[in-house]
Structure formats: structure tokens, C-alpha cells
Scaffold this active site. Structure first.
Site, mmCIF file in Angstrom:
data_model
loop_
_atom_site.group_PDB
_atom_site.id
_atom_site.type_symbol
_atom_site.label_atom_id
_atom_site.label_comp_id
_atom_site.label_asym_id
_atom_site.label_seq_id
_atom_site.Cartn_x
_atom_site.Cartn_y
_atom_site.Cartn_z
ATOM 1 N N ARG A 155 -0.577 -4.306 5.654
ATOM 2 C CA ARG A 155 -0.257 -4.106 4.238
ATOM 3 C C ARG A 155 -1.417 -3.452 3.488
ATOM 4 O O ARG A 155 -1.247 -2.457 2.797
ATOM 5 C CB ARG A 155 0.076 -5.451 3.583
ATOM 6 N N ILE A 156 -2.619 -4.034 3.635
ATOM 7 C CA ILE A 156 -3.772 -3.531 2.884
ATOM 8 C C ILE A 156 -4.307 -2.251 3.510
ATOM 9 O O ILE A 156 -4.549 -1.255 2.816
ATOM 10 C CB ILE A 156 -4.876 -4.604 2.811
ATOM 11 N N ASP A 175 -4.587 -0.235 15.258
ATOM 12 C CA ASP A 175 -3.912 -1.503 14.989
ATOM 13 C C ASP A 175 -3.268 -1.971 16.284
ATOM 14 O O ASP A 175 -2.764 -1.153 17.071
ATOM 15 C CB ASP A 175 -2.847 -1.335 13.897
ATOM 16 N N VAL A 205 -8.550 -6.362 8.696
ATOM 17 C CA VAL A 205 -7.901 -7.223 9.691
ATOM 18 C C VAL A 205 -7.934 -8.669 9.225
ATOM 19 O O VAL A 205 -8.756 -9.068 8.388
ATOM 20 C CB VAL A 205 -8.599 -7.110 11.063
ATOM 21 N N ASP A 258 -17.845 -6.598 0.868
ATOM 22 C CA ASP A 258 -17.294 -7.473 -0.166
ATOM 23 C C ASP A 258 -17.185 -8.904 0.338
ATOM 24 O O ASP A 258 -16.779 -9.787 -0.415
ATOM 25 C CB ASP A 258 -15.914 -6.960 -0.596
ATOM 26 N N GLU A 263 -20.352 -17.119 2.899
ATOM 27 C CA GLU A 263 -20.417 -16.656 1.512
ATOM 28 C C GLU A 263 -20.148 -17.757 0.513
ATOM 29 O O GLU A 263 -20.493 -17.610 -0.673
ATOM 30 C CB GLU A 263 -19.426 -15.513 1.301
#
Length: 329
Positions: A155-156, A175, A205, A258, A263
Site C-alpha cells: 500500500r505505502i 516485493d 516493509v 524516520d 526509538e
């Protein structure tokens, strides 16, 4: 029906209020706390829960939730690695997520990071901060002259491919389950071929045992020394020490990240005036060819609204014993 939302941020409250206004017969309660052994008692008396947390839902809580009559755990995120699916199943708890709150929000950040890197903007910012306004050595590349490699064209990743294609870039992708509906905008190739041929590698992923440290020292060695790495998916997908070595040794032109391992210790935390709690973060911040953003790929008006709406709709469906398309357990 009574639903408890945990780990609620201020920016989510308008979306929650809008959903509440559309469903006046359902009682919503929002708290800032995550779901932990010392907060689980707050769930008592509710019919369903919606969480969004970085820390693990501890094993002791699954039987407690079951004994309280809870039948599901819904997370307002795509990732659900904080939830033990086996423990949930053992306690008759269905788990659902929000797999596609806004593919465009993350894809647009991948594009923004790419543009910032190829235009050397982070380096110009650094020079400008020191009142050095020379151009020297910072010639940019135009995006239509580049090959963009998408790892994970779901999707992304598929949305990111559409954006890059629209700007004239050549797009290649890897993919495990190629979606050939994308054949008009990209070419599917092997994992190794994408790494070798692309000027920019953009990662999209899921985090699972097969994708952890997918980009390791060997994968990095296949990339062009002039290439950039963009990670908008999950921190553990990249072997961070190996990436730092490649960046320090100029075997890679730069990276935009990101998301990072561990994190939860620093992203979305105010650490001004404090020592940073992660050695890899310290090393990455010292590099002038790295852009760091604190896991904000999802953080747009539309994405936040969708995360709230979809998670609450699914919670209601699961409580009522209805079909839910986003069950992961």
C-alpha cells in the site's frame, strides 16, 4: 457500550470527539496512560479497549483482560509487535490493527526526504547556520534523472512509487508478492538488482522475522556509493551499526531515517539539556549526511483521523461479534 482509549494524545482528541458525535449511543473514555500492570485496572467496567503504545503489553495482563470480560485488543497503529498474539489467543482476545491509515502520508514523507537529500538541503542548512552561504561542492541531482528503488511495494510502497513516477523518475521495486497492477509505473526486479541499480532506496516493509535487519552490511555493500537510503517503515529493518559504518566510511551518500531501533526511548520525548540514551542515535546525529525525523510519517491530519475512526469501528464490530477485516490474531 463503553470503550476505553489508552495512550491518547491531545492531537487525537478532535478526531475522537468527531467519532463520538457520530455514535452518541457509545461511551468513549480517553486516558493518557499506556496499558501496563499498574494501569490495567482502569479497563474494568469497559467492553473494549483501543491502545497505541511503544512498550510491550506484558504477559500478566492477558488473563486479567479476559477475566474483566474484554474480548479484543485494537491498536491504532499498523504495527502490532507490542502485543503477544499467542497470549492473546490463549485468553480469547482478538487483536486488530489499522494496516492502512494513510499510505499517502508515509509515501509523501519518503518523497520529501528524498528531495531534501538530493538537493543537499540539510548541508545547506548547516552552512547557513554558520553564515557560510557558498555553493561549493553541493551540486544537486534532479529527480527525473534518478532511479528510485522501492523495497516493499504494498500500500505505502506502491503509493510512493506513484509519486516518484509522476515526477519522472525511473522506479524499480522488489516485493515477495509483486503486485503487477503497478507494472505501468515500475519494474519488479530481484532484491539484489534493486539495491545495485537504484540511486535512492526507499524501505516500506512490515517488521517480521524475515525483514529484521533486511538491510545489513551485505545489502549496504551492494548499493552505489552515491546512493541514499530512506527508512519510513520500522527501525529494526536496518542494521543500524552497519549503516553507521557505511555512512562514516562514505560507502553511502546519505540516509533519511524516520524510525530507529529502541526509538521509544527518545522519539516524541523532550531531551533538551539531557544526555541522549542511545549510542547509535548519538553517532547518527554527528553525521552531516543523515536526516532524522521522530517517526512522524503517519502524523498528518488525515492519518490521525483514520487511525481513530478505523480502530473504533473495528472495536465495535469485534465487541458485537461482527466481521472485522483487520484481525491479525
Amino acid at each position: 457500550m463503553k470503550i476505553l482509549l489508552l495512550s491518547v494524545r491531545d492531537d487525537e482528541k478532535p478526531a475522537i470527539q468527531q467519532w463520538q458525535e457520530r455514535h452518541p449511543d457509545i461511551q468513549l473514555t480517553s486516558v493518557e496512560d499506556e496499558l501496563h500492570p499498574d494501569t490495567v485496572e482502569k479497563v474494568r467496567g469497559f467492553d473494549g479497549i483501543v491502545i497505541q503504545q511503544r512498550s510491550t503489553v506484558e504477559a500478566s495482563m492477558y488473563p486479567q483482560l479476559h477475566d474483566m470480560g474484554i474480548k479484543q485488543i485494537t491498536t491504532r497503529t499498523a504495527g502490532f509487535e507490542t502485543i503477544d498474539l499467542e497470549a492473546a489467543r490463549a485468553n480469547d482476545l482478538q487483536v486488530s490493527n489499522v494496516p492502512a491509515y494513510s499510505p499517502r502520508s508515509v509515501a509523501e514523507l519518503a518523497l520529501a526526504h528524498t528531495m531534501r537529500l538530493i538537493r543537499k538541503l540539510e548541508l545547506f542548512d548547516e552552512r547557513s547556520a554558520e553564515q557560510d552561504f557558498r555553493w561549493g561542492g553541493l551540486q544537486a541531482s534532479e529527480i527525473h534523472s534518478l532511479t528510485i528503488g522501492i523495497i516493499g511495494a504494498g500500500r505505502i510502497g506502491g503509493t510512493a512509487a506513484q509519486l516518484f513516477h509522476a515526477l519522472g523518475a525511473k522506479v524499480i521495486a522488489f516485493d515477495t508478492k509483486p503486485n503487477h497492477k503497478l507494472d505501468d509505473i515500475l519494474t519488479f526486479k530481484s532484491f539484489e538488482e534493486v539495491l545495485q541499480e537504484a540511486d535512492v532506496i526507499s524501505l516500506h516493509v512490515d517488521l517480521n522475522p524475515t525483514s529484521e535487519k533486511l538491510i545489513d552490511a551485505h545489502a549496504l555493500s551492494l548499493m552505489k556509493p552515491t546512493a541514499y537510503l530512506i527508512n519510513e517503515c520500522r527501525g529494526p529493518v536496518v542494521d543500524t551499526p552497519a549503516l553507521i559504518d557505511a555512512l562514516q566510511e562514505k560507502r553511502l551518500a546519505g540516509a533519511a531515517l524516520d524510525t530507529l531501533p529502541h526509538e521509544e526511548k527518545f522519539f516524541n520525548v523532550d531531551l533538551r539539556g539531557q544526555d541522549l540514551p542511545d549510542e547509535d542515535l548519538i553517532k547518527l546525529r554527528a553525521l552531516d549526511n543523515v536526516i532524522l525525523t521522530p517517526h512522524v510519517g503517519f502524523y498528518t491530519n488525515i492519518a490521525v483521523q483514520n487511525m481513530v475512526d478505523i480502530s473504533l469501528d473495528d472495536t465495535v464490530a469485534l465487541i458485537n461479534g461482527e466481521k472485522c477485516d483487520h484481525v491479525v490474531s
